[in-house]
Design an enzyme around this catalytic site. Structure first.
Site, PDB file in Angstrom:
ATOM      1  N   GLY A 185      -5.015   2.333  -0.253  1.00  0.00           N
ATOM      2  CA  GLY A 185      -3.808   1.529  -0.352  1.00  0.00           C
ATOM      3  C   GLY A 185      -3.047   1.763  -1.634  1.00  0.00           C
ATOM      4  O   GLY A 185      -2.442   2.808  -1.844  1.00  0.00           O
ATOM      5  N   ARG A 186      -3.092   0.777  -2.535  1.00  0.00           N
ATOM      6  CA  ARG A 186      -2.245   0.805  -3.731  1.00  0.00           C
ATOM      7  C   ARG A 186      -2.445   2.048  -4.602  1.00  0.00           C
ATOM      8  O   ARG A 186      -1.493   2.536  -5.215  1.00  0.00           O
ATOM      9  CB  ARG A 186      -2.489  -0.461  -4.556  1.00  0.00           C
ATOM     10  CG  ARG A 186      -1.820  -1.702  -3.968  1.00  0.00           C
ATOM     11  CD  ARG A 186      -2.300  -2.955  -4.680  1.00  0.00           C
ATOM     12  NE  ARG A 186      -3.681  -3.276  -4.338  1.00  0.00           N
ATOM     13  CZ  ARG A 186      -4.413  -4.170  -4.990  1.00  0.00           C
ATOM     14  NH1 ARG A 186      -3.916  -4.789  -6.037  1.00  0.00           N
ATOM     15  NH2 ARG A 186      -5.653  -4.425  -4.603  1.00  0.00           N
ATOM     16  N   CYS A 213      -3.130  -9.548   7.424  1.00  0.00           N
ATOM     17  CA  CYS A 213      -2.172 -10.113   6.484  1.00  0.00           C
ATOM     18  C   CYS A 213      -2.353 -11.624   6.378  1.00  0.00           C
ATOM     19  O   CYS A 213      -2.352 -12.325   7.396  1.00  0.00           O
ATOM     20  CB  CYS A 213      -0.749  -9.791   6.907  1.00  0.00           C
ATOM     21  SG  CYS A 213       0.488 -10.389   5.730  1.00  0.00           S
TER      22      CYS A 213
END
Length: 335
Positions: free
Chosen positions: A231-232, A98
């Site tokens: 992921g998305r 992150c």
């Protein structure tokens, strides 16, 4: 680097995504895939140890589920890993990817790539505290430090420390100059570097993450690496998850979208009865009919009616009816 054997078995996973992969999202996703490993949002050690709410709460139906931890203190990381194991989590993952300012100010996330010894110490402490897998998710580099030498200085360290698996987001992170959102798109994807890392650690599970949107691309990646993390695309087009079990060689998921909606009704009602809001749950279902006729109408109905809904049945069945009846104007939803 010598070959490293491991018993780590998970080959497909849905990425930890802040504000998205909460327990309601994971319950919904589990209806679409039985075998895929699901991740929590990142939870900091400080929140778990000092927070007033239960940050480890989840539904038993979510298993297999992994906790992603943010932190850099070995003692705290080990303590939280032990709590996760006690609660039944299947894995604990260390966030080294992150790039947000808040995370950097807490001295964890992607900035830890520059401190491989610190992450290795966390891995060692956690491995002593638990029997479940301890894994790491990281980028390929940070800022101007994105060579293979820099990457391997980090990955060699954590592999030597006994980490059970690595997930590599196939982009570097810019800690200065790009927002977390921009860091998900602007740095170029470098899948070949993840493939090279898998070659370096023969017999050790390396998973690839970043920009993976189709079943075909998942299958192609699995020819080169042990695992794939989506992921998305898994969030925005959740029906993609229904292909995952068959991709893994397991029984294909034959559930219909309408059956998924029916299965979510009692869950939504239970959440409302406990003092929650229907929107907390159904916001994760907006993409269920992505790309199909009526998909936009489904999203419109839930987005307009969801925030104030008091019944899971009336909300979700009403959304289905509105999706299927194209003669009803959207103006009806405003009343």
């Amino acid at each position: 680097m010598p070959a490293v054997a491991t018993a780590y078995n998970y080959r497909l996973s849905v990425a930890p995504m802040l504000d998205w992969t909460d327990r309601h999202c994971r319950y919904f996703h589990r209806l679409l895939t039985k075998e895929t490993l699901l991740y929590t949002e990142m939870v900091t050690t400080g929140a778990i140890i000092h927070g007033k709410q239960d940050f480890l709460a989840y539904n038993e139906e979510e298993n297999p589920v992994a906790l992603q931890l943010g932190g850099c203190n070995p003692e705290d990381m080990a303590r939280c890993a032990a709590l996760a194991q006690e609660r039944g989590y299947n894995e604990v993952n260390i966030n080294v990817g992150c790039p947000s300012d808040r995370v950097q100010n807490g001295s964890f996330g992607a900035c830890l790539m520059a401190e491989p010894a610190a992450v290795a110490d966390c891995v060692k402490a956690m491995k002593k505290a638990v029997d479940i897998p301890v894994t790491v998710k990281t980028r390929l580099g940070i800022d101007d430090y994105d060579s293979d030498d820099f990457l391997y200085a980090f990955t060699d360290s954590v592999v030597d420390a006994g980490v059970d698996q690595l997930t590599l987001h196939a982009r570097k992170a810019w800690l200065q100059g790009l927002s977390p959102k921009e860091n998900r798109d602007i740095p170029e994807l470098q899948y070949d570097r993840v493939y090279k890392a898998q070659e370096r650690y023969k017999g050790f599970p390396v998973a690839i993450n970043g920009g993976i949107k189709t079943t075909e691309s998942i299958v192609n990646h699995l020819r080169n690496v042990h695992g794939v993390m989506v992921g998305r695309a898994a969030y925005q087009n959740p029906w993609l998850l229904t292909s995952f079990d068959e991709t893994l060689g397991c029984v294909a998921n034959s559930v219909s979208r309408e059956e998924v909606v029916e299965a979510m009704i009692p869950y939504v009602n239970k959440h409302i009865a406990s003092g929650g809001r229907a929107w907390h749950v159904v916001r994760h279902m907006l993409g269920l009919f992505q790309g199909l006729p009526g998909g936009k109408r489904w999203r419109q109905y839930l987005s307009i009616k969801g925030p104030k809904a008091q019944s899971g049945e009336s909300l979700l069945k009403g959304a289905l009816d509105f999706k299927n009846d194209h003669k009803k104007p959207i103006s009806e939803l405003m009343t």
